[in-house]
Design an enzyme around this catalytic site. Structure first.
Site, short mmCIF file in Angstrom:
data_model
loop_
_atom_site.label_atom_id
_atom_site.label_comp_id
_atom_site.label_asym_id
_atom_site.label_seq_id
_atom_site.Cartn_x
_atom_site.Cartn_y
_atom_site.Cartn_z
N LEU A 126 48.66 14.66 41.90
CA LEU A 126 48.63 13.22 42.20
C LEU A 126 50.01 12.69 42.62
O LEU A 126 50.13 11.55 43.03
CB LEU A 126 48.09 12.45 41.00
CG LEU A 126 46.67 12.83 40.59
CD1 LEU A 126 46.22 12.02 39.38
CD2 LEU A 126 45.69 12.64 41.74
N ASP B 15 42.45 21.85 43.70
CA ASP B 15 43.86 22.03 44.07
C ASP B 15 44.26 21.03 45.15
O ASP B 15 45.03 21.34 46.06
CB ASP B 15 44.16 23.48 44.50
CG ASP B 15 45.67 23.78 44.48
OD1 ASP B 15 46.46 22.91 44.06
OD2 ASP B 15 46.05 24.89 44.90
#
Ligand SMILES: [Zn+2]
Length: 433
Positions: free
Chosen positions: A64, A306
């Site tokens: 993130l 991922d």
């Protein structure tokens, strides 16, 4: 708010398909009834004919970028991409700046997730301080802050003695260690899978062995310590075989595969486009076939994105300088349906196991995610049309980055609604927050 969902079919851990109408009130599922049966009127009534109603998806592997690399993604933009992809919980990887090796950082990540309110953001913790592979991170402190899933993702823990100690602590604290399997000395300067394609292109190769050696080592460390262990983004046929044997031996190991490792081969690098550079690298068609068999027979427990956003000025560089990684949250379900369900290799229920209740169990959130769609359960749901075709457009994404390897590709399976903690956060394919 209250929501009534009519006309869909439930697929969850207990049923392969069952027509039912579902009513949500507050943060719970309050009714699951025969199609068309009477229900009190709701704030939001949606017709989902032809769609599947399933427990919300759970991603074990999302980068993130916040704190530290907010030009590539924030917890809010990543959460929105997750919600649009049908996820109600995502594990945030620890390779931020600063990394997830202290209580204030993991509390910040969790709080930013709460503030965004689009899905549950579960901060992972580092295995070692600074992900530097030298000193163990403060597991007890991080566990107290709610962390159950620990990884140095981006780096593998190179030192076997340190990994042994980490597993011993993990066993005693009842936490899960997740390894990024890469023996670093074997991949120095490597940009793509070591094989025929890489020789032809004259690029430095990344041998499968770099992954398999560490998978093998860690399986043996599990055997020695009795700790549970999760293998991140496995990419080679031999890795699948090693995990299959470990499971046959009764070891408490689990494994995930990324959508791109079952859909894209190393040949994609032929045009030198950095969007296809990823760690571990795209492998061969034979590896893809073995990974798919691994998913079909349960050797591989989970599909994890991922998701790795990179701003254009970082990603659009020559192959040797571009950082590895590609977007994944908004396309994962469709890739799984297109590559696994439509090809007849895995049932839809099997794919949802890998995207919902299996990862919920691995991340230790099975008390609130991946639950059966029944009365009284937490209202974390995804509604998707398994047959809808759509064209991936990298310019139409909630992510702050656009390094999408599927741009222009036609996929089947589209998320229509996502309900998180009783809130309709995605309605008709649009995020509401
Ligand atoms: Zn990784």
């Amino acid at each position: 708010m209250s929501i009534t969902i009519r006309g869909g079919s439930i697929v969850d851990a207990s049923t392969e398909s069952r027509r039912a109408d579902v009513r949500v009130d507050g943060d719970r599922i309050v009714a699951v009834v025969a199609p068309g049966a009477a229900l009190p009127s709701s704030d939001l009534e949606i017709d989902v004919s032809g769609c599947v109603i399933a427990p919300g998806l759970v991603d074990l592997h999302a980068h993130l970028r916040e704190p530290g690399r907010e030009e590539s993604e924030t917890i809010e933009t990543g959460s929105r991409a997750a919600a649009l992809g049908g996820f109600t919980a995502i594990v945030a990887m620890p390779n931020t700046e600063p990394p997830h090796d202290s209580r204030p950082v993991v509390e910040f990540v969790r709080e930013q997730g709460r503030r965004a309110g689009l899905c549950e953001v579960l901060p992972s913790g580092c295995i070692t301080v600074g992900r530097a592979g030298e000193v163990l991170a403060p597991y007890a402190e991080l566990r107290e802050a709610g962390v159950r899933f620990f990884t140095d993702d981006g780096n593998g823990v190179q030192d076997p003695l340190l990994m042994r100690r980490a597993l011993e602590y993990a066993r005693d604290l009842d936490i899960v260690l997740a390894q990024h399997c890469e023996v670093a000395s074997l991949t120095k300067g490597a940009v793509m899978h070591e094989g025929a394609c890489c020789s032809r292109l004259g690029l430095p190769g990344w041998p499968s062995l770099a992954e398999e050696l560490m998978v093998h080592r860690d399986i043996e460390l599990c055997r020695l310590t009795g700790a549970t262990m999760h293998f991140l983004h496995l990419s080679t046929a031999r890795s699948v075989e090693l995990v299959r044997r470990a499971k046959a031996d009764g070891l408490p190991v689990s494994a995930e595969v990324a959508p791109h490792h079952v859909s894209l081969t190393d040949e994609m690098l032929s045009g030198f486009d950095p969007v296809f550079k990823v760690n571990p690298p795209l492998r061969t068609a034979a590896d893809i076939a073995a990974l798919k068999v691994g998913l079909a027979d349960g050797t591989i427990d989970a599909i994890a994105t991922d998701h790795a956003p990179h701003a254009p000025h970082l990603k659009e560089q020559p192959l040797d300088q571009a950082p590895p990684g590609m977007l994944g949250l908004e396309t994962a379900l469709a890739i799984a349906i297109t590559e696994l369900v439509d090809t007849g290799l895995v049932s839809l229920q099997g794919v949802l196991a890998a995207l919902s209740w299996n990862p919920a169990r691995i991340a230790r959130v099975e008390d609130r995610h991946g639950r059966p769609v029944t009365e009284g359960e937490p209202a974390n749901l995804v509604v998707f049309d398994p047959t809808a075709e759509w064209v991936v457009d990298r310019n139409r994404s909630a992510s702050r980055s656009s390094n999408n390897p599927y741009h222009g590709r036609v996929l089947r399976g589209r998320v229509r609604h996502t309900i998180f903690a009783g809130h309709a956060v995605v309605v008709e394919g649009e995020a509401r927050r």
